[in-house]
Design a protein around this motif. Structure first.
Motif, PDB file in Angstrom:
ATOM      1  N   ALA A 160      25.494  66.496  57.243  1.00 45.84           N
ATOM      2  CA  ALA A 160      25.652  67.461  56.157  1.00 45.84           C
ATOM      3  C   ALA A 160      25.411  66.795  54.812  1.00 45.84           C
ATOM      4  O   ALA A 160      25.827  65.655  54.587  1.00 45.84           O
ATOM      5  N   SER A 161      24.797  67.518  53.900  1.00 50.58           N
ATOM      6  CA  SER A 161      24.557  66.967  52.565  1.00 50.58           C
ATOM      7  C   SER A 161      25.865  66.625  51.865  1.00 50.58           C
ATOM      8  O   SER A 161      25.921  65.688  51.063  1.00 50.58           O
ATOM      9  N   ALA A 162      26.930  67.368  52.169  1.00 50.34           N
ATOM     10  CA  ALA A 162      28.229  67.076  51.554  1.00 50.34           C
ATOM     11  C   ALA A 162      28.713  65.684  51.934  1.00 50.34           C
ATOM     12  O   ALA A 162      29.297  64.969  51.104  1.00 50.34           O
ATOM     13  N   GLU A 163      28.440  65.272  53.171  1.00 49.68           N
ATOM     14  CA  GLU A 163      28.858  63.941  53.602  1.00 49.68           C
ATOM     15  C   GLU A 163      27.912  62.859  53.088  1.00 49.68           C
ATOM     16  O   GLU A 163      28.319  61.715  52.893  1.00 49.68           O
ATOM     17  N   VAL A 164      26.650  63.222  52.834  1.00 48.95           N
ATOM     18  CA  VAL A 164      25.742  62.309  52.143  1.00 48.95           C
ATOM     19  C   VAL A 164      26.284  62.029  50.750  1.00 48.95           C
ATOM     20  O   VAL A 164      26.365  60.872  50.308  1.00 48.95           O
ATOM     21  N   ALA A 165      26.687  63.080  50.057  1.00 47.08           N
ATOM     22  CA  ALA A 165      27.206  62.929  48.695  1.00 47.08           C
ATOM     23  C   ALA A 165      28.475  62.090  48.680  1.00 47.08           C
ATOM     24  O   ALA A 165      28.665  61.249  47.782  1.00 47.08           O
ATOM     25  N   GLU A 166      29.347  62.277  49.643  1.00 49.92           N
ATOM     26  CA  GLU A 166      30.565  61.479  49.731  1.00 49.92           C
ATOM     27  C   GLU A 166      30.230  60.002  49.917  1.00 49.92           C
ATOM     28  O   GLU A 166      30.859  59.125  49.312  1.00 49.92           O
ATOM     29  N   ALA A 167      29.235  59.718  50.764  1.00 50.41           N
ATOM     30  CA  ALA A 167      28.826  58.334  51.008  1.00 50.41           C
ATOM     31  C   ALA A 167      28.278  57.702  49.735  1.00 50.41           C
ATOM     32  O   ALA A 167      28.629  56.560  49.388  1.00 50.41           O
ATOM     33  N   VAL A 168      27.419  58.427  49.029  1.00 47.68           N
ATOM     34  CA  VAL A 168      26.842  57.908  47.787  1.00 47.68           C
ATOM     35  C   VAL A 168      27.931  57.648  46.756  1.00 47.68           C
ATOM     36  O   VAL A 168      27.940  56.607  46.086  1.00 47.68           O
ATOM     37  N   ALA A 169      28.856  58.576  46.626  1.00 51.01           N
ATOM     38  CA  ALA A 169      29.936  58.416  45.650  1.00 51.01           C
ATOM     39  C   ALA A 169      30.800  57.203  45.983  1.00 51.01           C
ATOM     40  O   ALA A 169      31.184  56.435  45.090  1.00 51.01           O
ATOM     41  N   GLU A 170      31.092  57.017  47.263  1.00 48.47           N
ATOM     42  CA  GLU A 170      31.921  55.877  47.674  1.00 48.47           C
ATOM     43  C   GLU A 170      31.243  54.550  47.359  1.00 48.47           C
ATOM     44  O   GLU A 170      31.861  53.632  46.812  1.00 48.47           O
ATOM     45  N   VAL A 171      29.978  54.440  47.704  1.00 48.51           N
ATOM     46  CA  VAL A 171      29.250  53.200  47.452  1.00 48.51           C
ATOM     47  C   VAL A 171      29.110  52.959  45.948  1.00 48.51           C
ATOM     48  O   VAL A 171      29.235  51.827  45.471  1.00 48.51           O
ATOM     49  N   SER A 172      28.889  54.002  45.199  1.00 49.30           N
ATOM     50  CA  SER A 172      28.657  53.874  43.754  1.00 49.30           C
ATOM     51  C   SER A 172      29.862  53.313  43.011  1.00 49.30           C
ATOM     52  O   SER A 172      29.711  52.653  41.981  1.00 49.30           O
ATOM     53  N   THR A 173      31.051  53.571  43.515  1.00 48.82           N
ATOM     54  CA  THR A 173      32.259  53.122  42.832  1.00 48.82           C
ATOM     55  C   THR A 173      32.798  51.809  43.394  1.00 48.82           C
ATOM     56  O   THR A 173      33.825  51.316  42.929  1.00 48.82           O
ATOM     57  N   GLY A 174      32.083  51.239  44.357  1.00 48.90           N
ATOM     58  CA  GLY A 174      32.471  49.944  44.908  1.00 48.90           C
ATOM     59  C   GLY A 174      31.644  48.822  44.321  1.00 48.90           C
ATOM     60  O   GLY A 174      30.818  49.027  43.421  1.00 48.90           O
ATOM     61  N   SER A 175      31.875  47.629  44.820  1.00 48.67           N
ATOM     62  CA  SER A 175      31.076  46.477  44.388  1.00 48.67           C
ATOM     63  C   SER A 175      29.663  46.585  44.956  1.00 48.67           C
ATOM     64  O   SER A 175      29.475  47.141  46.048  1.00 48.67           O
ATOM     65  N   PRO A 176      28.652  46.080  44.249  1.00 47.01           N
ATOM     66  CA  PRO A 176      27.287  46.122  44.783  1.00 47.01           C
ATOM     67  C   PRO A 176      27.214  45.485  46.166  1.00 47.01           C
ATOM     68  O   PRO A 176      27.754  44.398  46.392  1.00 47.01           O
ATOM     69  N   LEU A 177      26.548  46.149  47.092  1.00 45.92           N
ATOM     70  CA  LEU A 177      26.436  45.647  48.460  1.00 45.92           C
ATOM     71  C   LEU A 177      25.459  44.479  48.565  1.00 45.92           C
ATOM     72  O   LEU A 177      25.570  43.662  49.471  1.00 45.92           O
ATOM     73  N   GLN A 178      24.500  44.446  47.656  1.00 50.85           N
ATOM     74  CA  GLN A 178      23.365  43.518  47.777  1.00 50.85           C
ATOM     75  C   GLN A 178      22.744  43.663  49.165  1.00 50.85           C
ATOM     76  O   GLN A 178      22.341  42.698  49.798  1.00 50.85           O
ATOM     77  N   GLY A 179      22.681  44.907  49.613  1.00 52.99           N
ATOM     78  CA  GLY A 179      22.150  45.203  50.932  1.00 52.99           C
ATOM     79  C   GLY A 179      22.214  46.693  51.200  1.00 52.99           C
ATOM     80  O   GLY A 179      22.211  47.500  50.276  1.00 52.99           O
ATOM     81  N   ILE A 180      22.297  47.045  52.481  1.00 53.99           N
ATOM     82  CA  ILE A 180      22.165  48.421  52.939  1.00 53.99           C
ATOM     83  C   ILE A 180      23.430  48.858  53.679  1.00 53.99           C
ATOM     84  O   ILE A 180      23.979  48.092  54.475  1.00 53.99           O
ATOM     85  N   ARG A 181      23.867  50.092  53.428  1.00 50.94           N
ATOM     86  CA  ARG A 181      24.896  50.724  54.257  1.00 50.94           C
ATOM     87  C   ARG A 181      24.318  52.030  54.775  1.00 50.94           C
ATOM     88  O   ARG A 181      23.753  52.809  54.004  1.00 50.94           O
ATOM     89  N   SER A 182      24.454  52.271  56.077  1.00 57.23           N
ATOM     90  CA  SER A 182      23.817  53.428  56.707  1.00 57.23           C
ATOM     91  C   SER A 182      24.843  54.424  57.235  1.00 57.23           C
ATOM     92  O   SER A 182      25.916  54.039  57.701  1.00 57.23           O
ATOM     93  N   TYR A 183      24.454  55.706  57.197  1.00 57.68           N
ATOM     94  CA  TYR A 183      25.301  56.801  57.667  1.00 57.68           C
ATOM     95  C   TYR A 183      24.451  57.751  58.514  1.00 57.68           C
ATOM     96  O   TYR A 183      23.278  57.979  58.216  1.00 57.68           O
ATOM     97  N   ALA A 184      25.068  58.329  59.555  1.00 56.42           N
ATOM     98  CA  ALA A 184      24.369  59.295  60.402  1.00 56.42           C
ATOM     99  C   ALA A 184      25.361  60.323  60.918  1.00 56.42           C
ATOM    100  O   ALA A 184      26.576  60.089  60.954  1.00 56.42           O
ATOM    101  N   GLY A 185      24.845  61.471  61.325  1.00 52.31           N
ATOM    102  CA  GLY A 185      25.688  62.523  61.872  1.00 52.31           C
ATOM    103  C   GLY A 185      26.223  62.179  63.245  1.00 52.31           C
ATOM    104  O   GLY A 185      25.804  61.200  63.871  1.00 52.31           O
ATOM    105  N   PRO A 186      27.148  62.998  63.762  1.00 52.17           N
ATOM    106  CA  PRO A 186      27.823  62.679  65.024  1.00 52.17           C
ATOM    107  C   PRO A 186      27.054  63.043  66.283  1.00 52.17           C
ATOM    108  O   PRO A 186      27.476  62.699  67.385  1.00 52.17           O
TER     109      PRO A 186
END
Length: 244
Positions: A160-186
């Motif tokens: 769902a796009s809502a969960e995409v947005a949640e993922a982006v918001a979470e990463v944006s407010t954390g420390s830079p990953l200097q890499g990749i974090r991936s998300y997928a549906g169930p």
């Protein structure tokens, strides 16, 4: 935390801005309609002034050979302006398996965007996600006529796009990953199977015909678009999303 959201008025961007502001951050949406153009660079210095984070959710207007030009020019302009403004974290939204579909010029263009970000002057994070549930409406129009919709049996794991947005918001407010974090549906579907579910939910009586040459996703082979071992799995299923 002040966060500049490029593409902040779109499907994902508007939700990201809402989440961040509800959490007490100062998220500001930017787009050409607000005077910020990543291709020309217009409005970028003003948009990034005082920003701690910049999130880039802009997208190429086409999936064709113009897309690499868009991503190169937009990323080079954004990273240069972000470095000048002292922005401490740049976040980009990308696609799970984007580096496994070399036959698609748009996917190669997104890989280029990731590479420019990783090599750039600003600490960064890449958020890769699978296809959005909302995207099926467009997919059903690509290779269709009045009676049939042709879709390949490409394996997909949408979310769902809502969960995409949640993922982006979470990463944006954390420390830079200097890499990749991936998300997928169930759930994993074949695209033709997903098309049948989508049509049925709309009361659309057209027939889905399996055609492994049809549409953009025909270029994705095997499990290219499926979650890898380190992927975070979201909760909302497609049927639950349809029911809403």
């Amino acid at each position: 935390m002040k966060i500049a959201v490029m593409g902040g008025t779109g499907l994902i961007g508007s939700q990201v801005v809402k989440i961040l502001n509800a959490d007490g951050h100062e998220a500001v949406p930017h787009s050409p309609s607000s005077g910020v153009d990543l291709i020309s660079g217009a409005g970028l210095p003003e948009a990034l002034k005082g920003a701690d984070v910049v999130v880039n959710l802009t997208n190429s207007p086409t999936f064709d050979d113009a897309s690499p030009v868009f991503f190169r020019e937009s990323m080079e302009n954004l990273l240069g302006a972000a470095a000048d403004a002292g922005v401490g974290h740049a976040v980009v939204l990308s696609i799970v398996g984007v580096d496994e579909v070399p036959d698609l010029v748009y996917y190669r263009a997104k890989v280029l965007q990731e590479e420019l970000l990783a090599a750039g002057p600003v600490p960064y994070s890449i958020v890769r996600v699978t296809q959005f549930f909302e995207f099926m409406k467009s997919v059903l129009t690509w290779t269709a006529d009045e009676k049939t919709v042709r879709l390949p049996a490409t394996r997909v794991q949408p979310m769902a796009s809502a969960e995409v947005a949640e993922a982006v918001a979470e990463v944006s407010t954390g420390s830079p990953l200097q890499g990749i974090r991936s998300y997928a549906g169930p759930e994993v579907f074949t695209l033709d199977e997903l098309g049948k579910l989508a049509l049925a939910a709309q009361g659309d009586t057209r027939t889905v015909v399996t055609d492994n040459t049809a549409g953009m996703f025909a270029a994705a082979r095997g499990d290219a678009l499926i979650a890898k071992a380190d992927t975070i799995i979201t909760k909302l299923t497609y049927r639950e999303w349809l029911a809403r």
